[in-house]
Each structure stands twice: as C-alpha cells, then as structure tokens.
Design a protein around this motif. Sequence first.
Motif, PDB file in Angstrom:
ATOM      1  N   LEU A 131       0.866  -1.304  -0.049  1.00  0.00           N
ATOM      2  CA  LEU A 131      -0.071   0.079   0.003  1.00  0.00           C
ATOM      3  C   LEU A 131       1.072   1.200  -0.016  1.00  0.00           C
ATOM      4  O   LEU A 131       0.648   2.180  -0.689  1.00  0.00           O
ATOM      5  CB  LEU A 131      -1.009  -0.122   1.250  1.00  0.00           C
ATOM      6  CG  LEU A 131      -2.125   1.087   1.161  1.00  0.00           C
ATOM      7  CD1 LEU A 131      -2.973   0.714   0.182  1.00  0.00           C
ATOM      8  CD2 LEU A 131      -2.722   1.097   2.537  1.00  0.00           C
ATOM      9  N   ILE A 142     -10.410   7.285  -7.168  1.00  0.00           N
ATOM     10  CA  ILE A 142     -11.453   7.507  -5.994  1.00  0.00           C
ATOM     11  C   ILE A 142     -12.518   6.678  -6.135  1.00  0.00           C
ATOM     12  O   ILE A 142     -13.249   6.472  -6.965  1.00  0.00           O
ATOM     13  CB  ILE A 142     -11.755   9.002  -6.059  1.00  0.00           C
ATOM     14  CG1 ILE A 142     -10.628   9.583  -5.729  1.00  0.00           C
ATOM     15  CG2 ILE A 142     -12.639   9.262  -4.774  1.00  0.00           C
ATOM     16  CD1 ILE A 142     -11.002  11.081  -5.307  1.00  0.00           C
ATOM     17  N   THR A 143     -12.900   5.898  -4.976  1.00  0.00           N
ATOM     18  CA  THR A 143     -14.198   5.139  -5.048  1.00  0.00           C
ATOM     19  C   THR A 143     -15.272   6.077  -4.603  1.00  0.00           C
ATOM     20  O   THR A 143     -15.277   6.741  -3.828  1.00  0.00           O
ATOM     21  CB  THR A 143     -13.926   4.277  -3.685  1.00  0.00           C
ATOM     22  OG1 THR A 143     -12.868   3.737  -3.568  1.00  0.00           O
ATOM     23  CG2 THR A 143     -15.101   3.234  -3.691  1.00  0.00           C
ATOM     24  N   VAL A 144     -16.268   5.800  -5.640  1.00  0.00           N
ATOM     25  CA  VAL A 144     -17.449   6.686  -5.548  1.00  0.00           C
ATOM     26  C   VAL A 144     -18.473   6.254  -4.659  1.00  0.00           C
ATOM     27  O   VAL A 144     -19.073   6.715  -3.859  1.00  0.00           O
ATOM     28  CB  VAL A 144     -18.121   7.040  -6.861  1.00  0.00           C
ATOM     29  CG1 VAL A 144     -19.348   7.863  -6.753  1.00  0.00           C
ATOM     30  CG2 VAL A 144     -16.871   8.038  -7.493  1.00  0.00           C
ATOM     31  N   ASP A 145     -18.663   4.690  -4.960  1.00  0.00           N
ATOM     32  CA  ASP A 145     -19.798   4.291  -4.391  1.00  0.00           C
ATOM     33  C   ASP A 145     -19.930   2.678  -4.458  1.00  0.00           C
ATOM     34  O   ASP A 145     -19.277   2.191  -5.373  1.00  0.00           O
ATOM     35  CB  ASP A 145     -21.345   4.713  -5.026  1.00  0.00           C
ATOM     36  CG  ASP A 145     -22.402   4.628  -3.939  1.00  0.00           C
ATOM     37  OD1 ASP A 145     -22.070   3.896  -3.028  1.00  0.00           O
ATOM     38  OD2 ASP A 145     -23.441   5.143  -4.370  1.00  0.00           O
ATOM     39  N   THR A 201      -8.841   4.278  -3.134  1.00  0.00           N
ATOM     40  CA  THR A 201      -8.750   5.957  -3.101  1.00  0.00           C
ATOM     41  C   THR A 201      -7.470   6.414  -2.905  1.00  0.00           C
ATOM     42  O   THR A 201      -7.016   7.285  -3.428  1.00  0.00           O
ATOM     43  CB  THR A 201      -9.595   6.343  -1.812  1.00  0.00           C
ATOM     44  OG1 THR A 201     -10.822   5.810  -1.967  1.00  0.00           O
ATOM     45  CG2 THR A 201      -9.666   7.940  -1.899  1.00  0.00           C
ATOM     46  N   MET A 202      -6.518   5.358  -2.498  1.00  0.00           N
ATOM     47  CA  MET A 202      -5.242   5.938  -2.278  1.00  0.00           C
ATOM     48  C   MET A 202      -4.200   5.528  -3.572  1.00  0.00           C
ATOM     49  O   MET A 202      -3.177   5.919  -3.411  1.00  0.00           O
ATOM     50  CB  MET A 202      -4.489   5.322  -0.935  1.00  0.00           C
ATOM     51  CG  MET A 202      -5.050   5.890   0.408  1.00  0.00           C
ATOM     52  SD  MET A 202      -5.367   7.609   0.420  1.00  0.00           S
ATOM     53  CE  MET A 202      -3.626   8.072   0.376  1.00  0.00           C
ATOM     54  N   THR A 203      -4.424   4.787  -4.297  1.00  0.00           N
ATOM     55  CA  THR A 203      -3.705   4.433  -5.617  1.00  0.00           C
ATOM     56  C   THR A 203      -3.967   5.169  -6.514  1.00  0.00           C
ATOM     57  O   THR A 203      -4.795   5.859  -6.755  1.00  0.00           O
ATOM     58  CB  THR A 203      -3.973   2.966  -5.930  1.00  0.00           C
ATOM     59  OG1 THR A 203      -5.425   2.784  -5.947  1.00  0.00           O
ATOM     60  CG2 THR A 203      -3.412   2.020  -4.835  1.00  0.00           C
ATOM     61  N   ASN A 249     -10.874   2.097   0.524  1.00  0.00           N
ATOM     62  CA  ASN A 249      -9.827   2.853   1.075  1.00  0.00           C
ATOM     63  C   ASN A 249      -8.592   2.694   0.318  1.00  0.00           C
ATOM     64  O   ASN A 249      -8.063   3.688  -0.199  1.00  0.00           O
ATOM     65  CB  ASN A 249      -9.551   2.692   2.654  1.00  0.00           C
ATOM     66  CG  ASN A 249     -10.410   3.590   3.436  1.00  0.00           C
ATOM     67  OD1 ASN A 249     -10.912   4.353   2.840  1.00  0.00           O
ATOM     68  ND2 ASN A 249     -10.673   3.062   4.605  1.00  0.00           N
ATOM     69  N   MET A 287     -12.221  -1.690   3.366  1.00  0.00           N
ATOM     70  CA  MET A 287     -10.633  -1.652   3.275  1.00  0.00           C
ATOM     71  C   MET A 287     -10.080  -1.658   1.837  1.00  0.00           C
ATOM     72  O   MET A 287      -9.302  -0.663   1.431  1.00  0.00           O
ATOM     73  CB  MET A 287      -9.838  -2.814   3.818  1.00  0.00           C
ATOM     74  CG  MET A 287      -9.760  -2.727   5.606  1.00  0.00           C
ATOM     75  SD  MET A 287      -9.188  -1.271   6.040  1.00  0.00           S
ATOM     76  CE  MET A 287      -7.499  -1.345   5.855  1.00  0.00           C
TER      77      MET A 287
END
Lengths: 105, 161
Positions: free
Chosen positions: B67, B120-123, B114-116, B111, B108
């Motif tokens: 990560l 970004i995860t929306v839903d 979103t960091m990679t 999350n 997880m």
Amino acid sequence: MVSTILIVIGVLFNLIGCIGLIRFPDVYNRLQSATKCGTLGTCSILAGTLFHFGFTDAGIKAIIAIPLIFFGATVAAHALVRGAYHFGIKLGDKSVKDDYKDVAK
Amino acid sequence: MRYLALFILSFLFWLLLTFDLSPINLAVGAVAALITSLLFGKYFYERVYKFLQPQRYFWFLIYIIILIWECIKANFDVAYRVLHPAMPIKPGIVKIKLELQSEFARAMLANSITMTPGTITVDIVGDDLFVHWIYVSSEDPEQYSRKITGRFEKYIKKTFE
C-alpha cells in the motif's frame, strides 16, 4: 538530516496538491489531487517529525496521526465525490466514461 | 465480545496518544474507552476471534508495504499530471465487479483504491464498485478491474476476510 529531507518532500507534495486543485477542470479531478498529494505530503511531514524527535511522546503521536489522516482523507474524498455526484455536478468536458449515471438515480 | 475488543483497542490507542502511565491518565483513558465501546460497539467488526490468528498479521504487514509503495507511486503519477503543461487526463467513472464478501474487507479495498494512482471510490451498489479514474487507459472491463483492484484483492482477502 533525514527529517529535513522528509519535511521538504512533504511540503513540496502539498504544494503540488494545491496547484492541482487550481489547475484541474472539475470537482472530481480536483479531489484526486487534493487527497493524494495532501495525504502523502502530510504523512511525509509527520514521518520527518518522527525522525526529528525519535521515539519520544511527540514522535509516537506523529506515528498515530498517520493512520488517522489516512482514513480521514480517504473517507472524506469518497463522501465528497459521492455527494457532489448526487447533488448533480456534471463530470468535466474531458470525461470519457460514466458508468455510474444509471445507478445513481 | 466485540465490545471488549473495541475497549482494548481504544484503550491502547489512548495510551499511545497520551504516552503517559500515571494512574489519573489510566483512569481517564479507561472511562473514555468504556464510553466509546458502549456507544460504537455495535458497529464494530463482528468476528473478533480473527484478531487472534497470527497469519493475518503477517499478511497485513505485506499489505501495508504494498500500500505504501502504491501510495508513493500514486503521488508521483498525480504530481506529473498536475505539472505537465498539457495536463494529460482522461477522467471517467468505471464499474468494477467485487469479489470480496465481508463488509470490512470491502471498506478496506475501497480505502486502498482511493489511495492508489488516480482512482477514488465513488460508491458501492450491490456487488459493483464505482471508481472515478483520472486516466481511463482501456475500454475492457476485465483489464481495468485487474489494474485497479488486482494488486490488493488477494492480500485483503487473506488479511480481513
């Protein structure tokens, strides 16, 4: 010495994040730059703090702040993106794909 | 059982945060942890016994290293796109099939995504994960699912599921 380098890297990344916040065309791309650069920049500054103070109370607090910022930034980014979409803000002109459109209604 | 686990976790967190072993501090920490665990215990991870399985910590360590590496790569990627004069972006929202079952593992994964790099995860709707991607590099769902989730999915499965 290591701490100075880490803090300088952190500040640079935060600066790049801010530039991205201004340059990118729509809210979604702006959030990309704000979360990514902001998180690594701040984590890098905190790691620099750890190297400066060593494993004293200030150093340990810096370590604990890293996962807090990590989870805070990711959850906030997700909530903002989702909120913006449901509020009706359109994807920018450059966008090529939108699979979420049908489900969001 | 999970109230107890949350109590222990939040108490340890308090000790690390204050870094002080005087009796007054311990008492305040215990009260604060008790209130926290009473209020939020019912939202906590259900199968607490999994905390006691040592192989999960090993996979967790590997997951953290991957990560951090991905996170650094993500930053250079976004920094490059920010500073490049022509701004090479091709954003879009893509749909990805989830293979993880448990709620916690899914959170997880979201999350981590979103960091990679540029995502970004929306839903999450049902079994589908919606991801905003700054540079949609292919049209084939198979390929981009592997690109976005493939790096983490097996480690998250071993660690949290």
